[in-house]
Design an enzyme around this catalytic site. Sequence first.
Site, PDB file in Angstrom:
ATOM      1  N   GLY A 139       0.794  -1.229   0.000  1.00 17.05           N
ATOM      2  CA  GLY A 139       0.000   0.000   0.000  1.00 17.05           C
ATOM      3  C   GLY A 139       0.822   1.271   0.000  1.00 17.05           C
TER       4      GLY A 139
ATOM      5  N   PHE B 123      13.603   0.859  12.629  1.00 21.97           N
ATOM      6  CA  PHE B 123      13.859   2.231  13.108  1.00 21.97           C
ATOM      7  C   PHE B 123      15.275   2.259  13.653  1.00 21.97           C
ATOM      8  CE2 PHE B 123      11.429  -0.133  16.310  1.00 21.97           C
ATOM      9  CZ  PHE B 123      12.319  -0.168  17.360  1.00 21.97           C
TER      10      PHE B 123
ATOM     11  N   TYR C 208      22.781  -4.098   3.890  1.00 24.62           N
ATOM     12  CA  TYR C 208      23.394  -4.545   5.152  1.00 24.62           C
ATOM     13  C   TYR C 208      22.923  -5.947   5.562  1.00 24.62           C
ATOM     14  CZ  TYR C 208      19.236  -2.372   7.384  1.00 24.62           C
ATOM     15  OH  TYR C 208      17.962  -2.004   7.750  1.00 24.62           O
TER      16      TYR C 208
ATOM     17  N   ARG D  35      11.605   6.986   9.874  1.00 26.18           N
ATOM     18  CA  ARG D  35      12.143   6.147  10.943  1.00 26.18           C
ATOM     19  C   ARG D  35      13.669   6.055  10.935  1.00 26.18           C
ATOM     20  NH1 ARG D  35       7.345   4.040   9.089  1.00 26.18           N
ATOM     21  NH2 ARG D  35       5.839   3.584  10.743  1.00 26.18           N
TER      22      ARG D  35
HETATM   23  C1  HXC Z   1      13.072   2.295  20.647  1.00 27.87           C
HETATM   24  C2  HXC Z   1      10.989   1.575  19.939  1.00 27.87           C
HETATM   25  C3  HXC Z   1      10.950   2.594  18.962  1.00 27.87           C
HETATM   26  C4  HXC Z   1      12.069   3.491  18.878  1.00 27.87           C
HETATM   27  C5  HXC Z   1       9.119   1.430  18.817  1.00 27.87           C
HETATM   28  N1  HXC Z   1       9.838   0.898  19.812  1.00 27.87           N
HETATM   29  N2  HXC Z   1       9.789   2.469  18.271  1.00 27.87           N
HETATM   30  N3  HXC Z   1      12.031   1.415  20.767  1.00 27.87           N
HETATM   31  N4  HXC Z   1      13.102   3.292  19.741  1.00 27.87           N
HETATM   32  N5  HXC Z   1      12.129   4.466  17.976  1.00 27.87           N
HETATM   33  C6  HXC Z   1       9.454  -0.228  20.663  1.00 27.87           C
HETATM   34  C7  HXC Z   1       8.167  -0.004  21.427  1.00 27.87           C
HETATM   35  O1  HXC Z   1       8.368   0.769  22.609  1.00 27.87           O
HETATM   36  C8  HXC Z   1       7.737  -1.440  21.724  1.00 27.87           C
HETATM   37  O2  HXC Z   1       8.507  -1.989  22.775  1.00 27.87           O
HETATM   38  C9  HXC Z   1       8.171  -2.173  20.460  1.00 27.87           C
HETATM   39  O3  HXC Z   1       9.183  -1.380  19.850  1.00 27.87           O
HETATM   40  C10 HXC Z   1       7.020  -2.370  19.478  1.00 27.87           C
HETATM   41  O4  HXC Z   1       6.486  -1.095  19.148  1.00 27.87           O
HETATM   42  P1  HXC Z   1       4.981  -0.913  18.648  1.00 27.87           P
HETATM   43  O5  HXC Z   1       4.836   0.509  18.290  1.00 27.87           O
HETATM   44  O6  HXC Z   1       4.042  -1.516  19.637  1.00 27.87           O
HETATM   45  O7  HXC Z   1       4.992  -1.907  17.377  1.00 27.87           O
HETATM   46  P2  HXC Z   1       4.102  -1.914  16.085  1.00 27.87           P
HETATM   47  O8  HXC Z   1       2.858  -1.089  16.247  1.00 27.87           O
HETATM   48  O9  HXC Z   1       3.954  -3.339  15.685  1.00 27.87           O
HETATM   49  O10 HXC Z   1       5.005  -1.133  14.995  1.00 27.87           O
HETATM   50  C11 HXC Z   1       6.160  -1.713  14.457  1.00 27.87           C
HETATM   51  C12 HXC Z   1       7.276  -0.689  14.231  1.00 27.87           C
HETATM   52  C13 HXC Z   1       6.750   0.534  13.422  1.00 27.87           C
HETATM   53  C14 HXC Z   1       8.402  -1.431  13.517  1.00 27.87           C
HETATM   54  C15 HXC Z   1       7.761  -0.192  15.597  1.00 27.87           C
HETATM   55  O11 HXC Z   1       7.836   1.421  13.161  1.00 27.87           O
HETATM   56  C16 HXC Z   1       6.110   0.143  12.115  1.00 27.87           C
HETATM   57  O12 HXC Z   1       4.905  -0.132  12.060  1.00 27.87           O
HETATM   58  N6  HXC Z   1       6.896   0.084  11.012  1.00 27.87           N
HETATM   59  C17 HXC Z   1       6.400  -0.330   9.671  1.00 27.87           C
HETATM   60  C18 HXC Z   1       6.985   0.478   8.542  1.00 27.87           C
HETATM   61  C19 HXC Z   1       8.494   0.626   8.563  1.00 27.87           C
HETATM   62  O13 HXC Z   1       9.168   0.401   9.567  1.00 27.87           O
HETATM   63  N7  HXC Z   1       9.041   1.045   7.391  1.00 27.87           N
HETATM   64  C20 HXC Z   1      10.457   1.294   7.250  1.00 27.87           C
HETATM   65  C21 HXC Z   1      11.122   0.167   6.533  1.00 27.87           C
HETATM   66  S1  HXC Z   1      12.697   0.751   6.017  1.00 27.87           S
HETATM   67  P3  HXC Z   1       7.956  -2.071  24.308  1.00 27.87           P
HETATM   68  O14 HXC Z   1       9.039  -2.793  25.043  1.00 27.87           O
HETATM   69  O15 HXC Z   1       7.796  -0.648  24.753  1.00 27.87           O
HETATM   70  O16 HXC Z   1       6.656  -2.817  24.263  1.00 27.87           O
HETATM   71  C22 HXC Z   1      13.771  -0.535   5.901  1.00 27.87           C
HETATM   72  C23 HXC Z   1      14.998  -0.313   5.004  1.00 27.87           C
HETATM   73  C24 HXC Z   1      16.163   0.302   5.584  1.00 27.87           C
HETATM   74  O17 HXC Z   1      13.544  -1.569   6.399  1.00 27.87           O
HETATM   75  C25 HXC Z   1      17.282   0.661   4.632  1.00 27.87           C
HETATM   76  C26 HXC Z   1      17.195   2.075   4.093  1.00 27.87           C
HETATM   77  C27 HXC Z   1      18.393   2.568   3.373  1.00 27.87           C
HETATM   78  P1  NAP Z   2       7.309   1.465   3.930  1.00 31.94           P
HETATM   79  O1  NAP Z   2       6.535   2.310   2.965  1.00 31.94           O
HETATM   80  O2  NAP Z   2       7.236   1.790   5.374  1.00 31.94           O
HETATM   81  O3  NAP Z   2       6.889  -0.045   3.687  1.00 31.94           O
HETATM   82  C1  NAP Z   2       6.782  -1.010   4.689  1.00 31.94           C
HETATM   83  C2  NAP Z   2       5.436  -1.691   4.537  1.00 31.94           C
HETATM   84  O4  NAP Z   2       5.385  -2.838   5.391  1.00 31.94           O
HETATM   85  C3  NAP Z   2       4.248  -0.799   4.895  1.00 31.94           C
HETATM   86  O5  NAP Z   2       3.353  -0.770   3.803  1.00 31.94           O
HETATM   87  C4  NAP Z   2       3.608  -1.490   6.098  1.00 31.94           C
HETATM   88  O6  NAP Z   2       2.187  -1.356   6.049  1.00 31.94           O
HETATM   89  C5  NAP Z   2       4.060  -2.936   5.889  1.00 31.94           C
HETATM   90  N1  NAP Z   2       4.085  -3.690   7.143  1.00 31.94           N
HETATM   91  C6  NAP Z   2       4.759  -3.380   8.270  1.00 31.94           C
HETATM   92  N2  NAP Z   2       4.507  -4.294   9.225  1.00 31.94           N
HETATM   93  C7  NAP Z   2       3.664  -5.209   8.675  1.00 31.94           C
HETATM   94  C8  NAP Z   2       3.051  -6.380   9.167  1.00 31.94           C
HETATM   95  N3  NAP Z   2       3.254  -6.813  10.416  1.00 31.94           N
HETATM   96  N4  NAP Z   2       2.222  -7.073   8.332  1.00 31.94           N
HETATM   97  C9  NAP Z   2       2.018  -6.644   7.057  1.00 31.94           C
HETATM   98  N5  NAP Z   2       2.570  -5.546   6.544  1.00 31.94           N
HETATM   99  C10 NAP Z   2       3.385  -4.829   7.346  1.00 31.94           C
HETATM  100  O7  NAP Z   2       8.876   1.476   3.566  1.00 31.94           O
HETATM  101  P2  NAP Z   2       9.651   1.222   2.186  1.00 31.94           P
HETATM  102  O8  NAP Z   2      10.825   2.095   2.212  1.00 31.94           O
HETATM  103  O9  NAP Z   2       8.739   1.238   1.039  1.00 31.94           O
HETATM  104  O10 NAP Z   2      10.201  -0.284   2.406  1.00 31.94           O
HETATM  105  C11 NAP Z   2       9.787  -1.357   1.576  1.00 31.94           C
HETATM  106  C12 NAP Z   2      10.837  -2.445   1.604  1.00 31.94           C
HETATM  107  O11 NAP Z   2      12.049  -1.976   1.044  1.00 31.94           O
HETATM  108  C13 NAP Z   2      11.188  -2.961   2.996  1.00 31.94           C
HETATM  109  O12 NAP Z   2      11.411  -4.351   2.947  1.00 31.94           O
HETATM  110  C14 NAP Z   2      12.474  -2.246   3.294  1.00 31.94           C
HETATM  111  O13 NAP Z   2      13.259  -2.947   4.227  1.00 31.94           O
HETATM  112  C15 NAP Z   2      13.100  -2.262   1.922  1.00 31.94           C
HETATM  113  N6  NAP Z   2      14.180  -1.284   1.730  1.00 31.94           N
HETATM  114  C16 NAP Z   2      13.856   0.026   1.593  1.00 31.94           C
HETATM  115  C17 NAP Z   2      14.879   0.934   1.355  1.00 31.94           C
HETATM  116  C18 NAP Z   2      14.608   2.389   1.134  1.00 31.94           C
HETATM  117  O14 NAP Z   2      15.550   3.146   0.905  1.00 31.94           O
HETATM  118  N7  NAP Z   2      13.357   2.835   1.168  1.00 31.94           N
HETATM  119  C19 NAP Z   2      16.202   0.493   1.294  1.00 31.94           C
HETATM  120  C20 NAP Z   2      16.489  -0.850   1.466  1.00 31.94           C
HETATM  121  C21 NAP Z   2      15.450  -1.745   1.665  1.00 31.94           C
HETATM  122  P3  NAP Z   2       1.232  -1.314   7.344  1.00 31.94           P
HETATM  123  O15 NAP Z   2       1.794  -0.324   8.283  1.00 31.94           O
HETATM  124  O16 NAP Z   2      -0.119  -0.993   6.755  1.00 31.94           O
HETATM  125  O17 NAP Z   2       1.244  -2.722   7.897  1.00 31.94           O
END
Ligand code: HXC
Ligand code: NAP
Length: 290
Positions: free
Chosen positions: A22, A103, A153, A205
């Site tokens: 999405g 994050f 990484y 994040r």
């Molecule tokens: C420390 C943190 C934190 C932070 C959350 N937590 N954020 N701890 N620093 N910034 C802790 C909370 O306190 C909690 O622990 C636990 O993590 C779970 O948090 P929730 O908010 O309850 O979890 P949830 O609602 O399931 O959300 C998951 C999430 C959130 C990962 C924390 O960020 C999310 O929904 N992310 C989805 C999208 C995303 O991350 N996209 C980026 C992908 S980028 P406690 O102990 O308090 O219960 C990527 C590529 C990277 O992967 C490479 C780029 C170049």
């Molecule tokens: P993003 O928009 O935050 O995408 C992450 C997606 O994962 C969101 O749509 C989120 O939707 C979904 N998600 C998270 N937790 C989930 C769960 N428990 N069940 C189902 N869906 C879940 O970030 P993005 O940058 O596009 O990242 C996409 C992919 O690329 C990831 O695998 C990331 O590691 C990878 N990546 C990104 C970069 C970059 O530079 N952007 C670099 C290297 C790798 P909901 O919150 O609705 O669940």
Amino acid sequence: MVEGALKENALLGKTIVVTGGGTGLGKAMATYFSQLGANLVLTSRKLDVLEKTAQEITANTGNAVLAVSCDIREIAQVESLLKQSIDRFSRVDMLVNNAAGNFISPSERLSANAFSTVIDIVLKGTVNCTLTFGKDWIAKKQQASVLNIVTTYASTGSGFVVPSAIAKSGVLTLTRSLAVEWGKYGIRQNAIAPGPFPTKGAWDRLLPGELLEKFDFKNRVPLKRVGDHQELSNLAAFLLSDYATFINGEVVTIDGGEWLQGAGQFNSLEAIPQEMWDSIESNIRKTNKS
Ligand code: HXC
Ligand code: NAP
């Protein structure tokens, strides 16, 4: 502007499930797959976001998109995702494991739950989806293709995103392991390791607040720019498609050379001003003669 690279209708009639479809890169890849003729199943936790994206894509391409809410950490929800996909499209041909959680944080600040939350989304979620769809393909003797979105990484490791690094390297190992074990069933597994491709989900994040200016990804990339979403979508469509039927167990890095710049021991000499090189050379030559 980067153009779509594949031939028209390259994915015609294929049904592709995109987790995290999405938003961000999942949405970009899904849009391109639909432009190439695919039916889509988009899934993540937020149904409203998925439905909005599904409507946008159908308006753009005219092709069918099903939005299914699913937390991939929960196996019962993943099994329901499979059922809903087959009820709608009769079969699934391809799976893109794109959903992730991440994050930045020093590891010592993380609670046990923070650690396992990221690992469960990235590693357990990918395993849940791959096994659920894979078992169905094997039972039906159906060929299929899986694409896992990892990170650079996943191979090198990285501080400050340790749960993500552990989980992504697990996904890479899953890719290579099942590529061999399930090759006999005609199920291919590949991965893409993207460098920086700006998305709201990642940037909020990973570069919150003033980090955005202080830690500009462009400076880390030899090509001096970040990625364009279409560049990633072109690679994803190719790896999934019938143009790549002999590619299995591969990870393709698409990062403008970013990780190599960090790896090469002397790459930081880029910082030496051009005018200093004459005196450096002369010093080295003097040493050669002594
Ligand atoms: C420390 C943190 C934190 C932070 C959350 N937590 N954020 N701890 N620093 N910034 C802790 C909370 O306190 C909690 O622990 C636990 O993590 C779970 O948090 P929730 O908010 O309850 O979890 P949830 O609602 O399931 O959300 C998951 C999430 C959130 C990962 C924390 O960020 C999310 O929904 N992310 C989805 C999208 C995303 O991350 N996209 C980026 C992908 S980028 P406690 O102990 O308090 O219960 C990527 C590529 C990277 O992967 C490479 C780029 C170049
Ligand atoms: P993003 O928009 O935050 O995408 C992450 C997606 O994962 C969101 O749509 C989120 O939707 C979904 N998600 C998270 N937790 C989930 C769960 N428990 N069940 C189902 N869906 C879940 O970030 P993005 O940058 O596009 O990242 C996409 C992919 O690329 C990831 O695998 C990331 O590691 C990878 N990546 C990104 C970069 C970059 O530079 N952007 C670099 C290297 C790798 P909901 O919150 O609705 O669940």
